[in-house]
Design an enzyme around this catalytic site. Structure first.
Site, PDB file in Angstrom:
ATOM      1  N   GLN A  84       0.799  -1.217   0.000  1.00  0.00           N
ATOM      2  CA  GLN A  84       0.000   0.000   0.000  1.00  0.00           C
ATOM      3  C   GLN A  84       0.840   1.278   0.000  1.00  0.00           C
ATOM      4  O   GLN A  84       0.322   2.339  -0.345  1.00  0.00           O
ATOM      5  CB  GLN A  84      -0.957  -0.009   1.196  1.00  0.00           C
ATOM      6  CG  GLN A  84      -1.998  -1.125   1.087  1.00  0.00           C
ATOM      7  CD  GLN A  84      -2.929  -1.186   2.286  1.00  0.00           C
ATOM      8  OE1 GLN A  84      -2.597  -1.808   3.281  1.00  0.00           O
ATOM      9  NE2 GLN A  84      -4.082  -0.554   2.196  1.00  0.00           N
ATOM     10  N   ASN A 124      -7.670  -6.272  14.449  1.00  0.00           N
ATOM     11  CA  ASN A 124      -8.012  -5.184  13.532  1.00  0.00           C
ATOM     12  C   ASN A 124      -9.521  -4.990  13.599  1.00  0.00           C
ATOM     13  O   ASN A 124     -10.280  -5.886  13.230  1.00  0.00           O
ATOM     14  CB  ASN A 124      -7.623  -5.529  12.088  1.00  0.00           C
ATOM     15  CG  ASN A 124      -6.119  -5.667  11.892  1.00  0.00           C
ATOM     16  OD1 ASN A 124      -5.337  -5.432  12.814  1.00  0.00           O
ATOM     17  ND2 ASN A 124      -5.720  -6.047  10.700  1.00  0.00           N
ATOM     18  N   TRP A 178      -4.810   2.993  11.796  1.00  0.00           N
ATOM     19  CA  TRP A 178      -4.661   2.797  10.365  1.00  0.00           C
ATOM     20  C   TRP A 178      -5.096   4.076   9.693  1.00  0.00           C
ATOM     21  O   TRP A 178      -6.287   4.376   9.764  1.00  0.00           O
ATOM     22  CB  TRP A 178      -5.507   1.611   9.862  1.00  0.00           C
ATOM     23  CG  TRP A 178      -5.270   1.411   8.394  1.00  0.00           C
ATOM     24  CD1 TRP A 178      -5.942   1.995   7.360  1.00  0.00           C
ATOM     25  CD2 TRP A 178      -4.222   0.616   7.816  1.00  0.00           C
ATOM     26  NE1 TRP A 178      -5.387   1.623   6.178  1.00  0.00           N
ATOM     27  CE2 TRP A 178      -4.340   0.786   6.416  1.00  0.00           C
ATOM     28  CE3 TRP A 178      -3.206  -0.203   8.337  1.00  0.00           C
ATOM     29  CZ2 TRP A 178      -3.469   0.140   5.529  1.00  0.00           C
ATOM     30  CZ3 TRP A 178      -2.350  -0.826   7.457  1.00  0.00           C
ATOM     31  CH2 TRP A 178      -2.490  -0.658   6.064  1.00  0.00           C
ATOM     32  N   HIS A 209       1.273  -9.192   4.367  1.00  0.00           N
ATOM     33  CA  HIS A 209       0.021  -8.428   4.375  1.00  0.00           C
ATOM     34  C   HIS A 209      -0.530  -8.460   2.948  1.00  0.00           C
ATOM     35  O   HIS A 209      -0.369  -7.513   2.186  1.00  0.00           O
ATOM     36  CB  HIS A 209       0.305  -7.000   4.847  1.00  0.00           C
ATOM     37  CG  HIS A 209      -0.907  -6.191   5.205  1.00  0.00           C
ATOM     38  ND1 HIS A 209      -1.059  -5.566   6.417  1.00  0.00           N
ATOM     39  CD2 HIS A 209      -2.022  -5.882   4.503  1.00  0.00           C
ATOM     40  CE1 HIS A 209      -2.214  -4.907   6.452  1.00  0.00           C
ATOM     41  NE2 HIS A 209      -2.827  -5.083   5.288  1.00  0.00           N
ATOM     42  N   GLU A 253      -4.976  -2.465  14.103  1.00  0.00           N
ATOM     43  CA  GLU A 253      -5.537  -1.557  13.097  1.00  0.00           C
ATOM     44  C   GLU A 253      -6.889  -1.050  13.558  1.00  0.00           C
ATOM     45  O   GLU A 253      -7.686  -1.797  14.141  1.00  0.00           O
ATOM     46  CB  GLU A 253      -5.771  -2.248  11.741  1.00  0.00           C
ATOM     47  CG  GLU A 253      -4.547  -2.436  10.897  1.00  0.00           C
ATOM     48  CD  GLU A 253      -4.862  -3.118   9.564  1.00  0.00           C
ATOM     49  OE1 GLU A 253      -5.938  -2.833   8.983  1.00  0.00           O
ATOM     50  OE2 GLU A 253      -4.040  -3.925   9.128  1.00  0.00           O
ATOM     51  N   ARG A 293       3.909  -0.149  13.096  1.00  0.00           N
ATOM     52  CA  ARG A 293       3.681  -1.459  12.477  1.00  0.00           C
ATOM     53  C   ARG A 293       3.820  -1.324  10.958  1.00  0.00           C
ATOM     54  O   ARG A 293       3.112  -0.525  10.335  1.00  0.00           O
ATOM     55  CB  ARG A 293       2.283  -1.988  12.828  1.00  0.00           C
ATOM     56  CG  ARG A 293       1.919  -3.282  12.108  1.00  0.00           C
ATOM     57  CD  ARG A 293       0.576  -3.861  12.579  1.00  0.00           C
ATOM     58  NE  ARG A 293       0.222  -5.030  11.788  1.00  0.00           N
ATOM     59  CZ  ARG A 293      -0.898  -5.151  11.062  1.00  0.00           C
ATOM     60  NH1 ARG A 293      -1.793  -4.186  11.035  1.00  0.00           N
ATOM     61  NH2 ARG A 293      -1.126  -6.246  10.369  1.00  0.00           N
ATOM     62  N   ASN A 350      -1.569 -11.061   7.977  1.00  0.00           N
ATOM     63  CA  ASN A 350      -2.611 -10.076   8.227  1.00  0.00           C
ATOM     64  C   ASN A 350      -3.956 -10.592   7.724  1.00  0.00           C
ATOM     65  O   ASN A 350      -4.090 -10.946   6.554  1.00  0.00           O
ATOM     66  CB  ASN A 350      -2.293  -8.762   7.505  1.00  0.00           C
ATOM     67  CG  ASN A 350      -3.315  -7.682   7.835  1.00  0.00           C
ATOM     68  OD1 ASN A 350      -3.393  -7.247   8.981  1.00  0.00           O
ATOM     69  ND2 ASN A 350      -4.126  -7.289   6.874  1.00  0.00           N
ATOM     70  N   GLU A 351      -4.930 -10.641   8.617  1.00  0.00           N
ATOM     71  CA  GLU A 351      -6.321 -10.887   8.255  1.00  0.00           C
ATOM     72  C   GLU A 351      -6.534 -12.062   7.308  1.00  0.00           C
ATOM     73  O   GLU A 351      -6.958 -11.871   6.155  1.00  0.00           O
ATOM     74  CB  GLU A 351      -6.917  -9.617   7.643  1.00  0.00           C
ATOM     75  CG  GLU A 351      -6.853  -8.426   8.571  1.00  0.00           C
ATOM     76  CD  GLU A 351      -7.562  -7.181   7.999  1.00  0.00           C
ATOM     77  OE1 GLU A 351      -7.849  -7.158   6.799  1.00  0.00           O
ATOM     78  OE2 GLU A 351      -7.818  -6.256   8.777  1.00  0.00           O
ATOM     79  N   GLU A 398      -5.640   1.949  -1.217  1.00  0.00           N
ATOM     80  CA  GLU A 398      -6.654   1.213  -0.482  1.00  0.00           C
ATOM     81  C   GLU A 398      -7.148   0.028  -1.341  1.00  0.00           C
ATOM     82  O   GLU A 398      -8.303  -0.054  -1.723  1.00  0.00           O
ATOM     83  CB  GLU A 398      -7.788   2.163  -0.062  1.00  0.00           C
ATOM     84  CG  GLU A 398      -8.952   1.552   0.682  1.00  0.00           C
ATOM     85  CD  GLU A 398      -8.634   0.747   1.938  1.00  0.00           C
ATOM     86  OE1 GLU A 398      -7.490   0.767   2.425  1.00  0.00           O
ATOM     87  OE2 GLU A 398      -9.564   0.078   2.417  1.00  0.00           O
ATOM     88  N   TRP A 399      -6.210  -0.863  -1.669  1.00  0.00           N
ATOM     89  CA  TRP A 399      -6.511  -2.102  -2.397  1.00  0.00           C
ATOM     90  C   TRP A 399      -7.375  -1.817  -3.614  1.00  0.00           C
ATOM     91  O   TRP A 399      -7.030  -0.923  -4.384  1.00  0.00           O
ATOM     92  CB  TRP A 399      -7.106  -3.134  -1.431  1.00  0.00           C
ATOM     93  CG  TRP A 399      -6.186  -3.370  -0.243  1.00  0.00           C
ATOM     94  CD1 TRP A 399      -6.453  -3.083   1.068  1.00  0.00           C
ATOM     95  CD2 TRP A 399      -4.837  -3.886  -0.264  1.00  0.00           C
ATOM     96  NE1 TRP A 399      -5.368  -3.394   1.851  1.00  0.00           N
ATOM     97  CE2 TRP A 399      -4.370  -3.888   1.078  1.00  0.00           C
ATOM     98  CE3 TRP A 399      -3.974  -4.339  -1.259  1.00  0.00           C
ATOM     99  CZ2 TRP A 399      -3.082  -4.345   1.421  1.00  0.00           C
ATOM    100  CZ3 TRP A 399      -2.696  -4.801  -0.914  1.00  0.00           C
ATOM    101  CH2 TRP A 399      -2.275  -4.784   0.404  1.00  0.00           C
ATOM    102  N   TYR A 427     -12.768  -2.380  12.584  1.00  0.00           N
ATOM    103  CA  TYR A 427     -13.219  -1.205  11.840  1.00  0.00           C
ATOM    104  C   TYR A 427     -14.681  -0.861  12.037  1.00  0.00           C
ATOM    105  O   TYR A 427     -15.050   0.302  12.053  1.00  0.00           O
ATOM    106  CB  TYR A 427     -12.946  -1.380  10.334  1.00  0.00           C
ATOM    107  CG  TYR A 427     -11.492  -1.200   9.987  1.00  0.00           C
ATOM    108  CD1 TYR A 427     -10.971   0.057   9.728  1.00  0.00           C
ATOM    109  CD2 TYR A 427     -10.629  -2.294   9.959  1.00  0.00           C
ATOM    110  CE1 TYR A 427      -9.633   0.233   9.425  1.00  0.00           C
ATOM    111  CE2 TYR A 427      -9.285  -2.129   9.657  1.00  0.00           C
ATOM    112  CZ  TYR A 427      -8.789  -0.861   9.398  1.00  0.00           C
ATOM    113  OH  TYR A 427      -7.468  -0.687   9.115  1.00  0.00           O
TER     114      TYR A 427
END
Ligand code: GBH
Length: 487
Positions: free
Chosen positions: A32, A321, A433, A134, A389, A89, A178-179, A440-441, A323
């Site tokens: 990213q 994480n 984050w 990630h 995050e 991180r 990650n995730e 953003e992907w 959100y």
């Protein structure tokens, strides 16, 4: 520091409620921010491939340059210093270190880059937390089946051991993956993220399983060969929404809500922190769907083998994480094709009273974080938790006076503080984050999560602090003042 006394956030958050060794950080991920996608011997990742194929990412954006952190690390370091972070991180780009994903060939330029980053952080009294992967799997490994292939666990373990050996004298906080939920579901179920496959109800469970196997191997390797000498900690970053029943008086909605938590958090947390296996509701529902749909092509949700390292106990802390939150409605009797949603038998809804930030999925629900933290305390054996995050996005015209994001951080930190003091949750750190606006992907650069604005329209990629960044800095500064007085 710009006039810290006037900063609303630093005044409102009850900072004495944070432990004195609390970690104040921000998070980023290699793909990213780094750019330099083919520089100095880096191999391609599945994200290079994904962004370079037409129609995958918003307006054809790519991470070819991104924030150019590969060449502008000094600028990132200035941002980190300006915020006064105690922790940072970052993630390693696996194919920057190992271009084909294996340890047969190490890219010395990649090692040099991360050595500099780590050394600079430590020289500035900032503790590095490193994520080994990630989302950006080396393309060379994808070509051999990637996360679908059982061999990936050993290959990941070799990569992890290489990193422990090379950087573990200085890095004491490791996140393997990650995730896995997001990687499996968005990469293999609905194809929004790389590698962009759509094989509903099948591949995501296999991929999730191999990610857990890979993680377990790496943790066991660290435990056996590195912990004694290096004394660090290893975990896996798990994302989860908080969920509540749409109608709390309806027992079907209540049960559906538990399934939602099981299929989201429990899918990975149960094997690592709970029973050592997937949640019972997952086994039960997937089995029932197999019968209903006449699916006979083997196990969809794999079993953990007796012959290899177990996932149970393979995390030295809980990396969370968080959100957003959802209201959940039962949909278990709805006919469905083979799919993750069908297996779950739930419908997730954004409560219309929740404000939505500049990402369609991100309803702002700070109190959901407090409830989720309490839930993790109660269901995962009261672990030490780092919030690795949490953040708030903008879209459209850039607002440097991002008052809504300031409010978001203020409300969120208030909830974290309450979780610690009122609920006795062992939260040891908070990572916003993100440090910078970044790729953003699949939304490209259209969604901005940074505490610093990045001007993607100019080649200098200038970083400029947002109001929210100034306020976060004020919180950290005030916190440090307290610890100094306390000592
Ligand atoms: C994190 O994932 C990532 O770790 C980070 O890299 C990323 O930049 C950050 O969040 C912000 O998005 O289309 O309805 O299936 C966050 C968790 C969960 C966010 C799935 C996007 C899409 C919902 N993600 N969600 S949907």
């Amino acid at each position: 520091m710009t006039n810290a006394a006037d900063m609303a956030l630093s005044k409102t958050v009850s900072l004495q409620h944070f432990p004195s060794d609390f970690a104040w950080g921000t998070s980023t991920a290699a793909y990213q921010i780094e750019g330099g996608w083919d520089l100095d011997g880096k191999g391609p990742s599945i994200w290079d491939t994904f962004c370079h194929s037409k129609g995958r990412v918003f307006e054809g954006h790519t991470g070819d340059v991104a924030c150019n952190s590969y060449q502008l690390w000094d600028e990132d370091l200035k941002c980190i210093q300006q915020l006064g972070l105690t922790h940072y991180r970052l993630s390693f780009s696996w194919p920057r270190l190992l271009p084909d994903g294996t340890t047969h060939f190490v890219n010395p330029k990649g090692v040099e880059y991360y050595n500099k980053v780590i050394d600079d952080l430590i020289a500035n009294a900032v503790v590095p937390m490193v994520t080994l992967n990630h989302f950006d799997l080396p393309q060379a490994l994808q070509d051999h089946g990637g996360w679908e292939s059982p061999e990936i666990a050993d290959i990941f373990d070799s990569y992890a051991q290489f990193c422990f050996k090379t950087f573990g004298d200085r890095v004491k906080f490791w996140i393997t993956l990650n995730e896995p939920y997001v990687c499996a579901k968005l990469g293999y179920e609905n194809g929004i993220l790389a590698p962009g496959l759509k094989e509903p109800g099948t591949l995501l469970y296999l991929v999730g399983h191999n990610m857990l196997r890979a993680h377990s191997r790496a943790w066991h390797s660290y435990n056996a060969h590195f912990r004694g000498l290096q004394g660090g900690m290893v975990s896996i970053a798990l994302n989860s929404d908080w969920a509540e029943p749409l109608d709390p008086g309806c027992s079907k909605d209540v049960a559906a809500t538990q399934r939602y938590m099981d299929f989201t958090l429990g899918w990975f947390a149960c094997p690592v922190f709970g029973t050592g296996d997937y949640p019972k509701s997952m086994r039960f529902r997937i089995e029932a769907k197999n019968l209903e749909l006449g699916f006979t092509k083997g196990q969809r949700l794999p079993k953990f083998s007796e012959d290899e390292p177990k996932p149970l106990g393979t995390a030295d802390f809980f990396a969370l994480n968080y959100y957003t939150s959802r209201k959940v409605k039962d949909a278990s009797s709805r006919p469905s094709e083979l799919s993750f949603a069908g297996d779950q038998g739930t419908e997730a809804i954004i409560d219309p009273s929740w404000p939505v930030s500049g990402a369609y999925w991100l309803a702002v629900v700070p109190e959901g974080l407090r409830k989720l933290l309490k839930y993790i305390k109660e269901t995962c054996n009261n672990p030490v938790i780092y919030i690795t995050e949490n953040g708030f996005s903008q879209i459209g015209p850039v607002k440097f006076e991002d008052i809504d994001r300031c409010q978001f951080y203020q409300d969120t930190l208030q909830q974290v503080s309450k979780a610690i003091t009122d609920d006795g949750v062992n939260v040891k750190g908070y990572f916003a984050w993100s440090l910078l606006d970044n790729l953003e992907w699949s939304e490209g650069f259209s969604v901005r999560f940074g505490l610093f604005h990045v001007d993607f329209s100019s080649s200098e990629l200038k970083r400029t602090i947002y109001r929210s960044g100034e306020e976060y800095a004020a919180v950290i500064k005030r916190y440090h003042t307290y610890t100094k007085l306390d000592n």
